[in-house]
Enzyme design. Structure first.
Site, PDB file in Angstrom:
ATOM      1  N   ARG A 113     -46.560 117.433  27.948  1.00 42.30           N
ATOM      2  CA  ARG A 113     -46.931 116.695  29.174  1.00 42.30           C
ATOM      3  C   ARG A 113     -46.898 117.564  30.429  1.00 42.30           C
ATOM      4  NH1 ARG A 113     -43.835 112.760  26.636  1.00 42.30           N
ATOM      5  NH2 ARG A 113     -45.157 111.232  25.585  1.00 42.30           N
ATOM      6  N   LYS A 164     -58.294 122.807  39.011  1.00 43.26           N
ATOM      7  CA  LYS A 164     -59.184 122.209  38.003  1.00 43.26           C
ATOM      8  C   LYS A 164     -59.049 123.026  36.723  1.00 43.26           C
ATOM      9  CE  LYS A 164     -62.838 120.076  40.764  1.00 43.26           C
ATOM     10  NZ  LYS A 164     -64.277 120.116  41.114  1.00 43.26           N
ATOM     11  N   GLU A 194     -70.623 132.830  44.814  1.00 41.53           N
ATOM     12  CA  GLU A 194     -69.658 131.793  45.241  1.00 41.53           C
ATOM     13  C   GLU A 194     -69.122 132.113  46.640  1.00 41.53           C
ATOM     14  OE1 GLU A 194     -69.148 128.990  43.696  1.00 41.53           O
ATOM     15  OE2 GLU A 194     -69.587 129.318  41.566  1.00 41.53           O
ATOM     16  N   LYS A 202     -61.365 127.539  50.568  1.00 42.67           N
ATOM     17  CA  LYS A 202     -61.141 126.660  49.411  1.00 42.67           C
ATOM     18  C   LYS A 202     -59.784 125.956  49.526  1.00 42.67           C
ATOM     19  CE  LYS A 202     -61.438 125.703  44.615  1.00 42.67           C
ATOM     20  NZ  LYS A 202     -61.989 125.954  43.314  1.00 42.67           N
ATOM     21  N   GLU A 225     -60.710 115.449  44.419  1.00 42.99           N
ATOM     22  CA  GLU A 225     -62.144 115.240  44.667  1.00 42.99           C
ATOM     23  C   GLU A 225     -62.527 113.764  44.797  1.00 42.99           C
ATOM     24  OE1 GLU A 225     -64.633 118.218  42.789  1.00 42.99           O
ATOM     25  OE2 GLU A 225     -66.296 116.825  42.814  1.00 42.99           O
ATOM     26  N   ARG A 251     -63.988 117.340  48.739  1.00 43.26           N
ATOM     27  CA  ARG A 251     -63.961 118.489  47.818  1.00 43.26           C
ATOM     28  C   ARG A 251     -65.322 118.703  47.154  1.00 43.26           C
ATOM     29  NH1 ARG A 251     -59.277 120.570  43.589  1.00 43.26           N
ATOM     30  NH2 ARG A 251     -60.540 122.230  42.702  1.00 43.26           N
ATOM     31  N   ASN A 276     -69.124 122.061  45.631  1.00 40.85           N
ATOM     32  CA  ASN A 276     -70.161 122.106  44.595  1.00 40.85           C
ATOM     33  C   ASN A 276     -71.543 122.335  45.175  1.00 40.85           C
ATOM     34  OD1 ASN A 276     -68.690 121.807  42.210  1.00 40.85           O
ATOM     35  ND2 ASN A 276     -68.340 119.663  42.689  1.00 40.85           N
ATOM     36  N   HIS A 286     -74.388 123.556  43.048  1.00 44.66           N
ATOM     37  CA  HIS A 286     -73.970 123.416  41.652  1.00 44.66           C
ATOM     38  C   HIS A 286     -74.720 122.328  40.892  1.00 44.66           C
ATOM     39  CE1 HIS A 286     -70.873 126.139  42.962  1.00 44.66           C
ATOM     40  NE2 HIS A 286     -70.256 126.134  41.792  1.00 44.66           N
ATOM     41  N   HIS A 299     -76.081 123.755  37.734  1.00 45.42           N
ATOM     42  CA  HIS A 299     -75.690 123.281  36.398  1.00 45.42           C
ATOM     43  C   HIS A 299     -76.917 122.847  35.607  1.00 45.42           C
ATOM     44  CE1 HIS A 299     -71.294 122.380  37.744  1.00 45.42           C
ATOM     45  NE2 HIS A 299     -71.379 123.551  37.162  1.00 45.42           N
ATOM     46  N   HIS A 312     -73.066 131.805  35.427  1.00 37.35           N
ATOM     47  CA  HIS A 312     -72.874 130.636  36.285  1.00 37.35           C
ATOM     48  C   HIS A 312     -73.221 130.970  37.751  1.00 37.35           C
ATOM     49  CE1 HIS A 312     -71.051 127.019  37.879  1.00 37.35           C
ATOM     50  NE2 HIS A 312     -70.254 127.749  38.641  1.00 37.35           N
TER      51      HIS A 312
HETATM   52  P1  NAD Z   1     -65.338 134.831  32.345  1.00 30.98           P
HETATM   53  O1  NAD Z   1     -63.957 134.335  32.366  1.00 30.98           O
HETATM   54  O2  NAD Z   1     -66.146 134.621  31.122  1.00 30.98           O
HETATM   55  O3  NAD Z   1     -65.323 136.391  32.680  1.00 30.98           O
HETATM   56  C1  NAD Z   1     -66.531 137.086  32.728  1.00 30.98           C
HETATM   57  C2  NAD Z   1     -66.487 138.358  31.871  1.00 30.98           C
HETATM   58  O4  NAD Z   1     -65.793 139.372  32.579  1.00 30.98           O
HETATM   59  C3  NAD Z   1     -65.773 138.207  30.548  1.00 30.98           C
HETATM   60  O5  NAD Z   1     -66.474 138.899  29.556  1.00 30.98           O
HETATM   61  C4  NAD Z   1     -64.420 138.880  30.835  1.00 30.98           C
HETATM   62  O6  NAD Z   1     -63.766 139.357  29.728  1.00 30.98           O
HETATM   63  C5  NAD Z   1     -64.815 139.984  31.751  1.00 30.98           C
HETATM   64  N1  NAD Z   1     -63.761 140.452  32.655  1.00 30.98           N
HETATM   65  C6  NAD Z   1     -62.845 139.699  33.289  1.00 30.98           C
HETATM   66  N2  NAD Z   1     -62.142 140.461  34.132  1.00 30.98           N
HETATM   67  C7  NAD Z   1     -62.596 141.720  34.014  1.00 30.98           C
HETATM   68  C8  NAD Z   1     -62.276 142.944  34.628  1.00 30.98           C
HETATM   69  N3  NAD Z   1     -61.372 143.018  35.604  1.00 30.98           N
HETATM   70  N4  NAD Z   1     -62.933 144.051  34.245  1.00 30.98           N
HETATM   71  C9  NAD Z   1     -63.901 143.982  33.293  1.00 30.98           C
HETATM   72  N5  NAD Z   1     -64.287 142.851  32.676  1.00 30.98           N
HETATM   73  C10 NAD Z   1     -63.632 141.727  33.047  1.00 30.98           C
HETATM   74  O7  NAD Z   1     -66.202 134.229  33.553  1.00 30.98           O
HETATM   75  P2  NAD Z   1     -65.880 133.921  35.077  1.00 30.98           P
HETATM   76  O8  NAD Z   1     -67.161 134.141  35.792  1.00 30.98           O
HETATM   77  O9  NAD Z   1     -64.664 134.591  35.551  1.00 30.98           O
HETATM   78  O10 NAD Z   1     -65.544 132.358  35.051  1.00 30.98           O
HETATM   79  C11 NAD Z   1     -66.525 131.427  34.641  1.00 30.98           C
HETATM   80  C12 NAD Z   1     -65.807 130.170  34.206  1.00 30.98           C
HETATM   81  O11 NAD Z   1     -65.081 129.655  35.296  1.00 30.98           O
HETATM   82  C13 NAD Z   1     -66.764 129.082  33.748  1.00 30.98           C
HETATM   83  O12 NAD Z   1     -66.283 128.512  32.563  1.00 30.98           O
HETATM   84  C14 NAD Z   1     -66.699 128.062  34.891  1.00 30.98           C
HETATM   85  O13 NAD Z   1     -66.932 126.749  34.444  1.00 30.98           O
HETATM   86  C15 NAD Z   1     -65.281 128.246  35.363  1.00 30.98           C
HETATM   87  N6  NAD Z   1     -65.051 127.820  36.746  1.00 30.98           N
HETATM   88  C16 NAD Z   1     -63.984 127.023  36.969  1.00 30.98           C
HETATM   89  C17 NAD Z   1     -63.693 126.608  38.264  1.00 30.98           C
HETATM   90  C18 NAD Z   1     -62.477 125.780  38.529  1.00 30.98           C
HETATM   91  O14 NAD Z   1     -62.323 125.281  39.652  1.00 30.98           O
HETATM   92  N7  NAD Z   1     -61.586 125.650  37.571  1.00 30.98           N
HETATM   93  C19 NAD Z   1     -64.508 127.015  39.326  1.00 30.98           C
HETATM   94  C20 NAD Z   1     -65.593 127.836  39.060  1.00 30.98           C
HETATM   95  C21 NAD Z   1     -65.856 128.248  37.753  1.00 30.98           C
HETATM   96  N1  GLY Z   2     -65.261 124.833  41.966  1.00 29.80           N
HETATM   97  C1  GLY Z   2     -65.264 123.561  42.603  1.00 29.80           C
HETATM   98  C2  GLY Z   2     -63.899 123.003  42.850  1.00 29.80           C
HETATM   99  O1  GLY Z   2     -62.900 123.646  42.588  1.00 29.80           O
HETATM  100  O2  GLY Z   2     -63.793 121.912  43.284  1.00 29.80           O
END
Ligand code: NAD
Ligand code: GLY
Length: 359
Positions: free
Chosen positions: A118, A140, A182, A224, A234, A238, A242, A245, A249, A262
């Site tokens: 939990r 999130k 972003e 942020k 949200e 918030r 997006n 987005h 998306h 993305h």
């Molecule tokens: P990712 O986590 O897939 O990383 C991108 C690539 O970079 C991967 O292959 C990773 O191994 C590599 N990598 C990471 N750090 C590195 C470094 N320092 N040097 C070399 N390679 C490195 O992608 P991302 O763009 O970081 O994140 C995308 C994800 O985040 C999506 O799933 C998206 O939905 C999510 N997201 C979440 C939120 C949230 O609020 N939680 C907001 C925006 C995006």
């Molecule tokens: N990436 C959008 C949010 O965190 O609300």
């Protein structure tokens, strides 16, 4: 190092941003206190950054688990394997999950922390630009479902975020640009001065100038953190985070996930949202020109690929901001300000999509 705070009462936490933070003794000590740690990372990131992180964990018991890179790890299956590991290794409720990597490991690891017994503490150590400016902040967490992205998840705030901007040196160029998309978003939604700064600094950012990157991460996190503090779950404003987005998306969904990153889809989505804002008479052609020009200079797409308008509308209607069947859009009312609205003529939207898409 600079420290920003996300002000959420009892769930408030610091974001540490700067160069050389990984390996700094004692930075994480207040959040660990000798408790058992589970470090979750990925196959690309762990070989480079796991050792300096481990050196910060003092006398805690430390287990590590490494997942394959990429969006394919953001599944219920990966979540289950993390939970199985935690049960097998007998983590108790005072264990601490530490996610080291991009948004994928942060999202799935954070969700595991949200639901294991939990909820246990977790710490984000983001190593992509996108994760440092967006996914690691705000709580999130979640995984994808075959029916859609991020459909399963929870709000679970980290205890702290450690963003070592040196890790950005090893990031592939395309991933760097995806994170810059972003960052442009924050200028567009909240700070026209920051947008102008990005226009000036585009070459330095692409060259990974440390001072420019540090400032870009810091200003993005400030914006942020302020929005999240006002609307953690949200219920209202918030949704402005997006911007771009809903269109982005839909691009990802119509093209098939993984074709564009993305951030690339968000870049094209921001241009579409800006164009629709112009149709509403809220911004001028010169504003759109500036947005397109900046994104192009950052090696990002400024328009969507060829897609079918009907499919695109269907994909947009799956957005989580849809309420009562209405697609709410985040639109610009100027550079640096937005409005979230479902009050627009829907034929205008179809008109724009039909004009933009050649299929
Ligand atoms: P990712 O986590 O897939 O990383 C991108 C690539 O970079 C991967 O292959 C990773 O191994 C590599 N990598 C990471 N750090 C590195 C470094 N320092 N040097 C070399 N390679 C490195 O992608 P991302 O763009 O970081 O994140 C995308 C994800 O985040 C999506 O799933 C998206 O939905 C999510 N997201 C979440 C939120 C949230 O609020 N939680 C907001 C925006 C995006
Ligand atoms: N990436 C959008 C949010 O965190 O609300």
């Amino acid at each position: 190092m600079i420290t920003l705070n996300v002000e959420l009462g009892r769930r408030s936490y610091p974001i540490f941003i700067g160069s050389g933070l990984l390996g700094t003794p004692d930075l994480l000590t207040p959040y660990l206190d000798g408790r058992d740690c589970l470090v979750l990372s990925t196959e690309t990131v762990a070989p480079v950054y796991l050792e300096p992180l481990r050196a910060m964990l003092g006398n805690s018991r430390v287990e590590t688990m490494t997942l394959p890179d990429g969006e394919t790890s953001k599944t219920v299956g990966s979540l289950e394997s993390i939970l199985d590991f935690m049960v097998e290794k007998k983590y108790s409720r005072d264990g601490v999950v530490i996610t080291l990597g991009g948004g994928v490991i942060g999202d799935v690891g954070g969700f595991a922390a949200a639901i294991y017994q939990r909820g246990v503490d977790f710490i984000q150590v983001p190593t992509t630009l996108l994760a440092q400016v967006d996914s690691s902040v705000g709580g999130k967490t979640g995984v994808n479902h075959p029916g859609g992205k991020n459909l399963i998840g929870a709000f679970h705030q980290p205890r702290c975020v450690l963003s070592d901007t040196d890790t950005l040196r090893t990031l592939p160029d395309r991933e760097l640009s995806a994170g810059l998309a972003e960052i442009v978003k924050y200028g567009l939604i909240a700070d026209a001065g920051f947008f102008s700064w990005l226009e000036e600094q585009a070459p330095a950012l692409l060259k990974r100038d440390p001072a420019s990157l540090d400032y870009a991460v810091r200003r993005s996190c400030e914006i942020k953190a302020r929005v999240v503090a006002e609307d953690e779950t949200e219920q209202g404003i918030r949704a402005m985070l997006n911007f771009g987005h809903t269109f982005g998306h839909a691009i990802e969904r119509c093209m098939g996930y993984g074709q564009w990153l993305h951030g690339e889809a968000v870049a094209a989505g921001m241009c579409m949202a800006a164009e629709f804002s112009q149709r509403m008479g809220w911004i001028g052609a010169e504003d759109i020109q500036r947005i397109r020009h900046l994104l192009t200079r950052l090696n990002l797409p400024d328009q969507p690929p060829a897609l079918n308008p009907g499919d695109f509308m269907a994909a947009m209607s799956l957005d989580k901001k849809v309420i009562g069947g209405e697609i709410r859009l985040v639109l610009l009312t100027g550079l640096g300000s937005v409005r979230v609205t479902a009050d627009y003529p829907s034929h205008e939207l179809l008109d724009m999509l039909s004009a933009q898409f050649i299929l």
